[in-house]
Design an enzyme around this catalytic site. Sequence first.
Site, PDB file in Angstrom:
ATOM      1  N   CYS A 195       0.818  -1.227   0.000  1.00  0.00           N
ATOM      2  CA  CYS A 195       0.000   0.000   0.000  1.00  0.00           C
ATOM      3  C   CYS A 195       0.847   1.269   0.000  1.00  0.00           C
ATOM      4  O   CYS A 195       0.349   2.333  -0.377  1.00  0.00           O
ATOM      5  CB  CYS A 195      -0.891   0.048   1.228  1.00  0.00           C
ATOM      6  SG  CYS A 195      -1.851  -1.428   1.547  1.00  0.00           S
TER       7      CYS A 195
HETATM    8  O1  KQY Z   1      -4.182  -0.221   2.327  1.00  0.00           O
HETATM    9  C1  KQY Z   1      -4.141   0.769   1.640  1.00  0.00           C
HETATM   10  N1  KQY Z   1      -3.987   0.679   0.348  1.00  0.00           N
HETATM   11  C2  KQY Z   1      -4.325   2.096   2.208  1.00  0.00           C
HETATM   12  C3  KQY Z   1      -4.736   2.087   3.610  1.00  0.00           C
HETATM   13  C4  KQY Z   1      -5.155   3.451   4.009  1.00  0.00           C
HETATM   14  C5  KQY Z   1      -5.377   3.560   5.443  1.00  0.00           C
HETATM   15  C6  KQY Z   1      -5.542   4.961   5.842  1.00  0.00           C
HETATM   16  N2  KQY Z   1      -5.585   5.084   7.254  1.00  0.00           N
END
Ligand code: KQY
Length: 380
Positions: free
Chosen positions: A356
């Site tokens: 992420c």
């Molecule tokens: O997992 C993701 N691609 C993003 C997670 C975002 C979390 C924001 N608190």
Amino acid sequence: MPRTLKSTPRRDGFRMPGEFEPHAGTWMLWPERPDNWRLGAKPAQEAFAAVATGIAAAEPVTVGASAVQWENARQMLPEGVRVVEVSTNDAWARDTGPTFVVDGRGRVRGVDWIFNAWGGLEGGLYFPWDKDDLVASKVLEIERVDRYRAPFVLEGGAIHVDGQGTVITTEECLLNPNRNPGLAREDIEKGLKDYLGIDTVIWLGRGVYNDETDGHVDNLCCFVRPGEVALTWTTERDDPQYEISRDAFERLSAARDARGRRLKIHKLPQPGPLVMTAEEASGVELREGSRPRMAGDRMAGSYVNFYLANRRVVMPLLDPRTDARAMRILRRLFPRREVVGVPAREILLGGGNIHCITQQLPLGRGVRVVARARPRRRVA
Ligand code: KQY
């Protein structure tokens, strides 16, 4: 100056390559918001720096940091990592960065999706998100790469492609009314085909239990190569993840990819279950409009959230009871890559993991390699 194109990648002969295809580098963003990252984001910054170090041993890394944080980021990151000033609302390059696409002539372009902080005012994670929605444009300017502005909401973590015409995604996320309420499943499929240059959409149901992104596929299931996927798995029938993974397994078993192949499914053990401690939750500031963190919150930990760099896999270390088993499986799945682990609980506390916070820039003919990768250094 990079152009904004009115066409679509598909019409222009572009496709999103698999993450396992060669990269020119990786983009990341620097964490700082204290209502998502505990203790003023210091522990998360250490974890992001370890991820950047692990990737920089294999390919050039660029980190975008705010004006306030630039000096700190520069000092905490290895010399070989390029640090540029980019203002953001948070640090999820997978979701706010561009999705790069390539064509048969080695040209690279970028897709800039509309970003609404994982659900806008209907369950999104913070407000405002205007700076995040500009990240893709800024990255494309810096890389001198032409841009497509997709006319719908999507985050990069919501898709995984095989580079040969197939995307996997989840209904929980892409059909969620808080993303594109005016679009039906067929409209979303058309959008994916047009902007990723794919032909086949494999729909999974829900993402990892309690994933605050509304079930991003990159935490549940990913391509390890065309025709093969990794899926997070638990044998604990009482665990809410059991049914979710079981359902995904059945859908994947029934699916055919764009080339008509059945998929080979590799199971990765689920860590934990992992919950936030009282000490961890109390280190996160409360702010109106942001999601509060509570002691006992179940976190969406998953080893599927690894990153494929050139000749390297950078995987999250999340639970001493399962880390070694997950690493063994990844080593078997990627015999020609070095698999390194980075302690990643501090990233998980912010709601995501290594995949992420990274975004690959594919190797094309027009893309300059911005920095030399430093000699390999073992991370963990
Ligand atoms: O997992 C993701 N691609 C993003 C997670 C975002 C979390 C924001 N608190």
